[in-house]
Motif scaffolding. Structure first.
Motif, PDB file in Angstrom:
ATOM      1  N   LEU A  12       0.855  -1.182   0.000  1.00 17.63           N
ATOM      2  CA  LEU A  12       0.000   0.000   0.000  1.00 17.63           C
ATOM      3  C   LEU A  12       0.893   1.234   0.000  1.00 17.63           C
ATOM      4  CD1 LEU A  12      -3.008   0.815   0.140  1.00 17.63           C
ATOM      5  CD2 LEU A  12      -2.661   1.120   2.597  1.00 17.63           C
ATOM      6  N   ILE A  13       0.732   2.082  -1.024  1.00 18.62           N
ATOM      7  CA  ILE A  13       1.551   3.285  -1.086  1.00 18.62           C
ATOM      8  C   ILE A  13       0.869   4.413  -0.330  1.00 18.62           C
ATOM      9  CG2 ILE A  13       2.394   5.095  -2.622  1.00 18.62           C
ATOM     10  CD1 ILE A  13       2.900   2.955  -4.678  1.00 18.62           C
ATOM     11  N   ILE A  14       1.579   4.978   0.642  1.00 18.73           N
ATOM     12  CA  ILE A  14       1.044   6.129   1.361  1.00 18.73           C
ATOM     13  C   ILE A  14       1.867   7.340   0.921  1.00 18.73           C
ATOM     14  CG2 ILE A  14       0.502   7.118   3.602  1.00 18.73           C
ATOM     15  CD1 ILE A  14      -1.019   4.575   3.124  1.00 18.73           C
ATOM     16  N   GLY A  15       1.486   7.920  -0.177  1.00 20.15           N
ATOM     17  CA  GLY A  15       2.214   9.093  -0.671  1.00 20.15           C
ATOM     18  C   GLY A  15       1.259  10.259  -0.750  1.00 20.15           C
ATOM     19  N   PRO A  16       1.687  11.332  -1.419  1.00 24.60           N
ATOM     20  CA  PRO A  16       0.809  12.484  -1.580  1.00 24.60           C
ATOM     21  C   PRO A  16      -0.406  12.136  -2.445  1.00 24.60           C
ATOM     22  CG  PRO A  16       3.072  12.960  -2.295  1.00 24.60           C
ATOM     23  CD  PRO A  16       3.001  11.501  -2.066  1.00 24.60           C
ATOM     24  N   ALA A  17      -1.535  12.798  -2.184  1.00 23.96           N
ATOM     25  CA  ALA A  17      -2.666  12.735  -3.112  1.00 23.96           C
ATOM     26  C   ALA A  17      -2.416  13.739  -4.234  1.00 23.96           C
ATOM     27  CB  ALA A  17      -3.961  13.059  -2.383  1.00 23.96           C
ATOM     28  N   VAL A  18      -3.150  13.616  -5.328  1.00 20.86           N
ATOM     29  CA  VAL A  18      -2.917  14.458  -6.508  1.00 20.86           C
ATOM     30  C   VAL A  18      -4.135  15.344  -6.789  1.00 20.86           C
ATOM     31  CG1 VAL A  18      -2.258  14.497  -8.939  1.00 20.86           C
ATOM     32  CG2 VAL A  18      -1.487  12.619  -7.472  1.00 20.86           C
ATOM     33  N   ALA A  19      -3.885  16.628  -6.919  1.00 21.61           N
ATOM     34  CA  ALA A  19      -4.935  17.583  -7.272  1.00 21.61           C
ATOM     35  C   ALA A  19      -4.541  18.312  -8.554  1.00 21.61           C
ATOM     36  CB  ALA A  19      -5.126  18.589  -6.144  1.00 21.61           C
ATOM     37  N   VAL A  20      -5.488  19.013  -9.149  1.00 19.93           N
ATOM     38  CA  VAL A  20      -5.171  19.982 -10.208  1.00 19.93           C
ATOM     39  C   VAL A  20      -5.776  21.328  -9.825  1.00 19.93           C
ATOM     40  CG1 VAL A  20      -5.010  18.348 -12.148  1.00 19.93           C
ATOM     41  CG2 VAL A  20      -7.204  19.391 -11.592  1.00 19.93           C
ATOM     42  N   ASP A  21      -5.141  22.397 -10.253  1.00 14.21           N
ATOM     43  CA  ASP A  21      -5.690  23.735 -10.092  1.00 14.21           C
ATOM     44  C   ASP A  21      -5.609  24.440 -11.436  1.00 14.21           C
ATOM     45  OD1 ASP A  21      -6.398  24.105  -7.230  1.00 14.21           O
ATOM     46  OD2 ASP A  21      -4.318  23.514  -6.943  1.00 14.21           O
ATOM     47  N   ALA A  49      -9.717  31.147  -3.974  1.00 12.77           N
ATOM     48  CA  ALA A  49      -8.830  30.107  -4.499  1.00 12.77           C
ATOM     49  C   ALA A  49      -9.055  29.943  -5.992  1.00 12.77           C
ATOM     50  CB  ALA A  49      -9.105  28.788  -3.784  1.00 12.77           C
ATOM     51  N   LEU A  50      -8.105  29.298  -6.642  1.00 10.26           N
ATOM     52  CA  LEU A  50      -8.290  28.893  -8.037  1.00 10.26           C
ATOM     53  C   LEU A  50      -9.269  27.722  -8.081  1.00 10.26           C
ATOM     54  CD1 LEU A  50      -4.484  28.850  -8.815  1.00 10.26           C
ATOM     55  CD2 LEU A  50      -6.120  30.560  -9.662  1.00 10.26           C
ATOM     56  N   PRO A  51     -10.048  27.590  -9.148  1.00 12.05           N
ATOM     57  CA  PRO A  51     -10.865  26.377  -9.277  1.00 12.05           C
ATOM     58  C   PRO A  51      -9.939  25.157  -9.354  1.00 12.05           C
ATOM     59  CG  PRO A  51     -11.528  28.066 -10.889  1.00 12.05           C
ATOM     60  CD  PRO A  51     -10.245  28.520 -10.282  1.00 12.05           C
ATOM     61  N   GLY A  52     -10.176  24.191  -8.495  1.00 12.20           N
ATOM     62  CA  GLY A  52      -9.296  23.024  -8.474  1.00 12.20           C
ATOM     63  C   GLY A  52      -9.936  21.890  -7.726  1.00 12.20           C
ATOM     64  N   GLY A  53      -9.279  20.734  -7.703  1.00 11.12           N
ATOM     65  CA  GLY A  53      -9.823  19.597  -6.972  1.00 11.12           C
ATOM     66  C   GLY A  53      -8.986  18.349  -7.173  1.00 11.12           C
ATOM     67  N   GLN A  63      -7.669  15.592 -18.353  1.00 13.62           N
ATOM     68  CA  GLN A  63      -9.113  15.367 -18.171  1.00 13.62           C
ATOM     69  C   GLN A  63      -9.583  15.940 -16.845  1.00 13.62           C
ATOM     70  OE1 GLN A  63      -9.078  11.117 -18.533  1.00 13.62           O
ATOM     71  NE2 GLN A  63      -9.207  11.135 -20.774  1.00 13.62           N
ATOM     72  N   ALA A  64      -8.803  15.696 -15.785  1.00  7.68           N
ATOM     73  CA  ALA A  64      -9.188  16.196 -14.464  1.00  7.68           C
ATOM     74  C   ALA A  64      -9.295  17.725 -14.482  1.00  7.68           C
ATOM     75  CB  ALA A  64      -8.178  15.741 -13.416  1.00  7.68           C
ATOM     76  N   ALA A  65      -8.332  18.391 -15.110  1.00  5.71           N
ATOM     77  CA  ALA A  65      -8.358  19.856 -15.161  1.00  5.71           C
ATOM     78  C   ALA A  65      -9.618  20.339 -15.881  1.00  5.71           C
ATOM     79  CB  ALA A  65      -7.101  20.381 -15.854  1.00  5.71           C
ATOM     80  N   LYS A  66      -9.947  19.695 -17.000  1.00  2.00           N
ATOM     81  CA  LYS A  66     -11.159  20.081 -17.743  1.00  2.00           C
ATOM     82  C   LYS A  66     -12.426  19.823 -16.931  1.00  2.00           C
ATOM     83  CE  LYS A  66      -9.608  20.046 -22.371  1.00  2.00           C
ATOM     84  NZ  LYS A  66      -9.562  19.671 -23.726  1.00  2.00           N
ATOM     85  N   ASN A  67     -12.493  18.636 -16.325  1.00  2.00           N
ATOM     86  CA  ASN A  67     -13.692  18.263 -15.567  1.00  2.00           C
ATOM     87  C   ASN A  67     -13.916  19.193 -14.385  1.00  2.00           C
ATOM     88  OD1 ASN A  67     -14.085  16.167 -17.323  1.00  2.00           O
ATOM     89  ND2 ASN A  67     -13.188  14.605 -15.993  1.00  2.00           N
ATOM     90  N   ILE A  68     -12.829  19.509 -13.671  1.00  2.22           N
ATOM     91  CA  ILE A  68     -12.940  20.353 -12.482  1.00  2.22           C
ATOM     92  C   ILE A  68     -13.311  21.782 -12.868  1.00  2.22           C
ATOM     93  CG2 ILE A  68     -11.523  21.433 -10.679  1.00  2.22           C
ATOM     94  CD1 ILE A  68     -10.256  18.550 -10.370  1.00  2.22           C
TER      95      ILE A  68
END
Lengths: 227, 227
Positions: A12-21, A49-53, A63-68
């Motif tokens: 199980l990898i416990i690393g950073p989660a990934v967001a886009v802004d 804040a900038l739109p992000g998630g 895709q994530a940047a477009k969807n968010i």
């Protein structure tokens, strides 16, 4: 997430989660502006804040940047470019998160941003008069502005902000808004011609007080870099 | 990882894991090369790859890139620059993973790469003769080469590959290795002088067959962009 590993069966990898802004820049009343939303709750309540998630496991970053951006700012079909990935250890008090910033320079007259219930407001704000921002979004915006200023020196990135045919004075106004200062007319023209991005038309802009000004157009109305 | 959420008490994010990969470029015998390691087991056994690995929860991306390059290639203290973040859905068959690529252009004579037991070999390989690569590393290398070729047009990024004082012919050889083709001497000189990165010294390189050549140096021996 689970990652198969050659030594243990799984790990199980416990690393950073990934967001886009997303940094959406526009020029409004001669000023460079960025699109911000005001947060409705949690540790960053009332900050802007900038739109992000968060990036979902089945999305690419693009895709994530477009969807968010679509979900949080009601903006569809925008071409954004990846800017930089930010990873300060404490950039989000809720947990470790890296964020991939995307940016675009747009004609704000063509967008009608609207946000979701969780946010109190969505507004264009001038780069020089930013409110208190959540996360590392001030740093992201500074980096984005710097990149934008660099990019106008060797690309036609401003094409989306100009009509199909335009005078050099109109173009200079766009450059000055992005640069944040006045530019010497002669230097501007010398620089722009050296970039070889423009085609001179045989037309002139008439009906104004000044003598008629030559109209130019971009060789391409899609992102193009200098030779 | 756990993320506090304003609506639920806590929420487990199942998103992509985060990795970094390092592209270390050098010029060897007049050819642009990249540092690769050969994988020792698992689904990519025997394939070649860039030195890379998982980002730990307590590392920034810059730190992770340095730590991984040190651990897997025995290289310390290198200044690398963030290149781009890659996120194809199936770039790693072991699980969903985004990877932040870092790159540097180095003098390979000053490095003594050595790798760890898990890898079968570590080698400089020519860009034009790459072996079968794991993950999306071919795509990363192509992108890195493209960026490097763009960067020599507007920065002094090659300074690390040239002695303190050098002739224009020596400099042209470095540019040709990176570009992957011969460059016309007159065009090269015109271009280089227009970048305004160099200072002419009063010295000449003597003792060769040809007539003595003027020696130049960079205004700065740290990364610098053209005005």
């Amino acid at each position: 997430m689970k990652i198969q590993n050659t030594k243990s069966k799984s790990k199980l990898i416990i690393g950073p989660a990934v967001a886009v802004d997303t940094l959406i820049f526009a020029i409004r009343e001669g000023k460079l502006c960025v699109l911000l939303i005001q947060i409705g709750g949690g540790p960053y309540e009332n900050k802007w804040a900038l739109p992000g998630g968060i990036v979902q496991v089945d999305e690419t970053l693009d895709q994530a940047a477009k969807n968010i951006l679509n979900k949080k700012a009601g903006i569809e079909g925008l071409h954004m470019e990846q800017l930089y990935t930010f990873s300060d250890l404490n950039r989000d008090v809720r947990g470790r998160m890296v964020s991939v910033a995307y940016f675009a320079l747009v004609d704000s007259d063509k967008l009608k941003p609207k946000t979701i219930d969780y946010y109190k407001a969505i507004e264009w704000r001038e780069i020089d008069q930013l409110p208190a921002l959540a996360f590392d979004h001030k740093k992201m915006i500074n980096y984005g502005v710097e990149r934008l200023r660099a990019k106008i020196e060797y690309s036609n990135i401003v094409y989306a902000l100009l009509p199909k045919e335009f005078t050099l004075t109109e173009m200079q106004m766009v450059y000055e808004a992005i640069a944040g200062n006045k530019i010497d007319k002669r230097n501007f023209r010398k620089k722009i011609f050296s970039l070889e991005l423009l085609i001179e038309t045989n037309k002139e802009r008439k009906g104004q007080k000044n003598r008629p000004a030559k109209l130019y157009r971009f060789k391409k109305r899609e992102l193009m870099f200098t030779a």
